[in-house]
Scaffold this motif. Structure first.
Motif, PDB file in Angstrom:
ATOM      1  N   PHE A   1      -5.399  -0.477 -12.743  1.00 16.88           N
ATOM      2  CA  PHE A   1      -4.991   0.529 -11.781  1.00 16.88           C
ATOM      3  C   PHE A   1      -3.474   0.691 -11.830  1.00 16.88           C
ATOM      4  N   ARG A   2      -3.011   1.856 -11.393  1.00 17.14           N
ATOM      5  CA  ARG A   2      -1.583   2.148 -11.463  1.00 17.14           C
ATOM      6  C   ARG A   2      -0.762   1.223 -10.574  1.00 17.14           C
ATOM      7  N   ASN A   3      -1.252   0.942  -9.379  1.00 14.33           N
ATOM      8  CA  ASN A   3      -0.549   0.055  -8.457  1.00 14.33           C
ATOM      9  C   ASN A   3      -1.548  -0.468  -7.420  1.00 14.33           C
ATOM     10  N   GLN A   4      -1.034  -1.220  -6.453  1.00 15.49           N
ATOM     11  CA  GLN A   4      -1.890  -1.825  -5.453  1.00 15.49           C
ATOM     12  C   GLN A   4      -2.517  -0.788  -4.526  1.00 15.49           C
ATOM     13  N   ALA A   5      -1.820   0.312  -4.303  1.00 13.79           N
ATOM     14  CA  ALA A   5      -2.347   1.339  -3.401  1.00 13.79           C
ATOM     15  C   ALA A   5      -3.590   2.007  -3.965  1.00 13.79           C
ATOM     16  N   THR A   6      -3.636   2.168  -5.283  1.00 14.08           N
ATOM     17  CA  THR A   6      -4.778   2.825  -5.921  1.00 14.08           C
ATOM     18  C   THR A   6      -5.807   1.832  -6.460  1.00 14.08           C
ATOM     19  N   ASN A   7      -5.552   0.548  -6.283  1.00 17.30           N
ATOM     20  CA  ASN A   7      -6.474  -0.488  -6.746  1.00 17.30           C
ATOM     21  C   ASN A   7      -7.606  -0.628  -5.732  1.00 17.30           C
ATOM     22  N   LEU A   8      -8.743  -0.040  -6.050  1.00 17.76           N
ATOM     23  CA  LEU A   8      -9.871  -0.041  -5.117  1.00 17.76           C
ATOM     24  C   LEU A   8     -10.319  -1.452  -4.782  1.00 17.76           C
ATOM     25  N   PHE A   9     -10.339  -2.343  -5.775  1.00 19.00           N
ATOM     26  CA  PHE A   9     -10.783  -3.713  -5.539  1.00 19.00           C
ATOM     27  C   PHE A   9      -9.824  -4.467  -4.617  1.00 19.00           C
ATOM     28  N   ALA A  10      -8.519  -4.270  -4.815  1.00 15.88           N
ATOM     29  CA  ALA A  10      -7.537  -4.929  -3.954  1.00 15.88           C
ATOM     30  C   ALA A  10      -7.631  -4.417  -2.519  1.00 15.88           C
ATOM     31  N   VAL A  11      -7.835  -3.108  -2.365  1.00 13.75           N
ATOM     32  CA  VAL A  11      -8.006  -2.541  -1.023  1.00 13.75           C
ATOM     33  C   VAL A  11      -9.249  -3.111  -0.361  1.00 13.75           C
ATOM     34  N   LEU A  12     -10.312  -3.248  -1.141  1.00 15.38           N
ATOM     35  CA  LEU A  12     -11.559  -3.796  -0.620  1.00 15.38           C
ATOM     36  C   LEU A  12     -11.359  -5.242  -0.161  1.00 15.38           C
ATOM     37  N   ALA A  13     -10.634  -6.036  -0.949  1.00 14.21           N
ATOM     38  CA  ALA A  13     -10.384  -7.425  -0.572  1.00 14.21           C
ATOM     39  C   ALA A  13      -9.524  -7.509   0.681  1.00 14.21           C
ATOM     40  N   ARG A  14      -8.508  -6.658   0.768  1.00 18.37           N
ATOM     41  CA  ARG A  14      -7.639  -6.681   1.952  1.00 18.37           C
ATOM     42  C   ARG A  14      -8.347  -6.169   3.193  1.00 18.37           C
ATOM     43  N   PHE A  15      -9.470  -5.482   3.016  1.00 18.28           N
ATOM     44  CA  PHE A  15     -10.204  -4.980   4.168  1.00 18.28           C
ATOM     45  C   PHE A  15     -10.758  -6.112   5.030  1.00 18.28           C
ATOM     46  N   ASN A  16     -10.759  -7.333   4.489  1.00 14.05           N
ATOM     47  CA  ASN A  16     -11.138  -8.492   5.304  1.00 14.05           C
ATOM     48  C   ASN A  16     -10.228  -8.652   6.511  1.00 14.05           C
ATOM     49  N   ALA A  17      -9.003  -8.147   6.424  1.00 12.08           N
ATOM     50  CA  ALA A  17      -8.087  -8.231   7.557  1.00 12.08           C
ATOM     51  C   ALA A  17      -8.581  -7.433   8.752  1.00 12.08           C
TER      52      ALA A  17
ATOM     53  N   GLY B   1       0.785  -1.230   0.000  1.00 13.09           N
ATOM     54  CA  GLY B   1       0.000   0.000   0.000  1.00 13.09           C
ATOM     55  C   GLY B   1       0.810   1.270   0.000  1.00 13.09           C
ATOM     56  N   LEU B   2       2.069   1.196   0.380  1.00 20.96           N
ATOM     57  CA  LEU B   2       2.878   2.408   0.479  1.00 20.96           C
ATOM     58  C   LEU B   2       3.869   2.569  -0.662  1.00 20.96           C
ATOM     59  N   PHE B   3       4.157   1.490  -1.373  1.00 23.11           N
ATOM     60  CA  PHE B   3       5.144   1.554  -2.444  1.00 23.11           C
ATOM     61  C   PHE B   3       4.492   1.221  -3.780  1.00 23.11           C
ATOM     62  N   ASP B   4       5.210   1.561  -4.835  1.00 25.20           N
ATOM     63  CA  ASP B   4       4.698   1.372  -6.192  1.00 25.20           C
ATOM     64  C   ASP B   4       4.820  -0.100  -6.577  1.00 25.20           C
ATOM     65  N   VAL B   5       3.814  -0.874  -6.225  1.00 25.13           N
ATOM     66  CA  VAL B   5       3.829  -2.327  -6.421  1.00 25.13           C
ATOM     67  C   VAL B   5       2.626  -2.718  -7.263  1.00 25.13           C
ATOM     68  N   GLN B   6       2.856  -3.577  -8.240  1.00 29.03           N
ATOM     69  CA  GLN B   6       1.789  -4.137  -9.055  1.00 29.03           C
ATOM     70  C   GLN B   6       1.967  -5.647  -9.075  1.00 29.03           C
ATOM     71  N   GLU B   7       1.033  -6.353  -8.482  1.00 28.85           N
ATOM     72  CA  GLU B   7       1.088  -7.805  -8.447  1.00 28.85           C
ATOM     73  C   GLU B   7       0.340  -8.393  -9.632  1.00 28.85           C
ATOM     74  N   GLY B   8       0.576  -9.665  -9.889  1.00 32.40           N
ATOM     75  CA  GLY B   8      -0.123 -10.348 -10.973  1.00 32.40           C
ATOM     76  C   GLY B   8       0.671 -10.303 -12.257  1.00 32.40           C
ATOM     77  N   PHE B   9      -0.034 -10.226 -13.368  1.00 35.57           N
ATOM     78  CA  PHE B   9       0.583 -10.229 -14.697  1.00 35.57           C
ATOM     79  C   PHE B   9       0.031  -9.047 -15.501  1.00 35.57           C
ATOM     80  N   PRO B  10       0.869  -8.063 -15.849  1.00 34.27           N
ATOM     81  CA  PRO B  10       2.309  -7.965 -15.571  1.00 34.27           C
ATOM     82  C   PRO B  10       2.560  -7.519 -14.135  1.00 34.27           C
ATOM     83  N   SER B  11       3.760  -7.830 -13.643  1.00 32.12           N
ATOM     84  CA  SER B  11       4.127  -7.490 -12.269  1.00 32.12           C
ATOM     85  C   SER B  11       5.186  -6.386 -12.278  1.00 32.12           C
TER      86      SER B  11
END
Length: 295
Positions: free
Chosen positions: A246-262, A83-93
């Protein structure tokens, strides 16, 4: 600005997720810090409480809670990177972790599935459950969730890119079967809690069964509602070439929503289990805040 200079100066390492060019980017960065901290401070004490409280970890249902809470704690720590760094998971990574950190959600999915079957047999077939289900089986089921998910993740690391993408899409689509099973089991557990237990005479055992069913039903429903949008978007992007990028994981609304399960899952545990709340108060927060113990 100072933060902007820091962002652009990290040319040799991983840059920050945002450039701090607008107030929205500041809010995104602050939100990720608060979210990660909240997840760690909420899930971590649940893990500690179950481990140090004998009356809890001797119950099979709390073993499943321990496993999901451990995953949620690690998800919270992972947000400090994703969430704090420019990271993109998946394909392309880009600056990714070979899907090692996002795979924590996969461990949770399988753990919830085993927990649903555990509660179904414990409530609907208590004689068979008490006679044949042993503690080592429950522990083995939780360990298997980790081995199954991360064995696939590690295999994809060593495959050619085209094969890895095919395996990744196949694993995502195969989760449909697990999701359908979870939905069917949730409906079944609701029917059991709503009608079958209502016919039982009032007792401490009946209340314990109702509590365990209520927790697993709410936890699974919340998990699916938060995780499914990200799942659908990944399938659309990789299988059909559509969907949102999305540009990265921090701005990926869907990824943030999924991680909100934590955050939501341990909150459901604490809401639904008075025993867990009392144990956490005495074993964790009473030591951190002695005033809480006196109260």
């Amino acid at each position: 600005m100072l933060l902007s200079n820091i962002t652009h100066s990290l040319t040799a390492g991983v840059p920050l997720a945002v450039n701090f060019d607008s107030p929205v980017e500041y809010l995104i960065f602050i939100f990720q810090i608060l979210f990660a901290t909240t997840a760690v401070l909420l899930s971590g004490p649940v893990v500690v409480t179950i481990l140090v409280t004998r009356t809890l970890y001797l119950q099979n249902r709390f073993i499943f809670m321990l496993n999901t809470s451990l995953c949620d704690t690690l998800v919270g720590f992972s947000v400090y990177y994703l969430g704090l760094f420019d990271v993109q998971e998946g394909f392309p990574s880009r600056n990714g972790t070979y899907n090692l950190l996002p795979s924590l959600l996969g461990v949770n999915i399988m753990t919830f599935l085993f927990a649903q079957f555990d509660r179904y047999f414990a409530v609907c077939h208590p004689f068979i459950y008490s006679r044949f289900v042993r503690r080592w089986m429950v522990v083995f089921a939780n360990v298997y969730c980790w081995c199954h998910v991360y064995s696939q993740t590690i295999v994809m690391v060593f495959l050619p890119l085209s094969k890895a993408i095919q395996m990744y899409v196949l694993s995502i689509v195969s989760l449909q079967l697990i999701v359908l099973t979870k939905v069917a089991m949730t409906i079944k557990l609701y029917v059991v809690a709503r009608y079958q237990l209502a016919r039982d005479p009032p007792s401490a055992e009946r209340e314990s069964k109702k509590e365990s069913l209520r927790i697993i039903i709410f936890a699974v429903i919340t998990f699916l509602l938060l995780w499914y949008p990200s799942f659908v978007n990944i399938v659309l992007r990789l299988a059909l070439g559509v969907g949102l990028n999305f540009r990265n994981q921090a701005t990926n609304l869907f990824a943030v929503l999924a991680r909100f399960n934590a955050v939501s899952t341990p909150a459901v545990y604490l809401w639904g289990s008075p025993a867990l709340r009392r144990a956490m108060l005495w074993t964790v927060w009473a030591r951190v805040c002695p005033r809480c113990k006196r109260r």
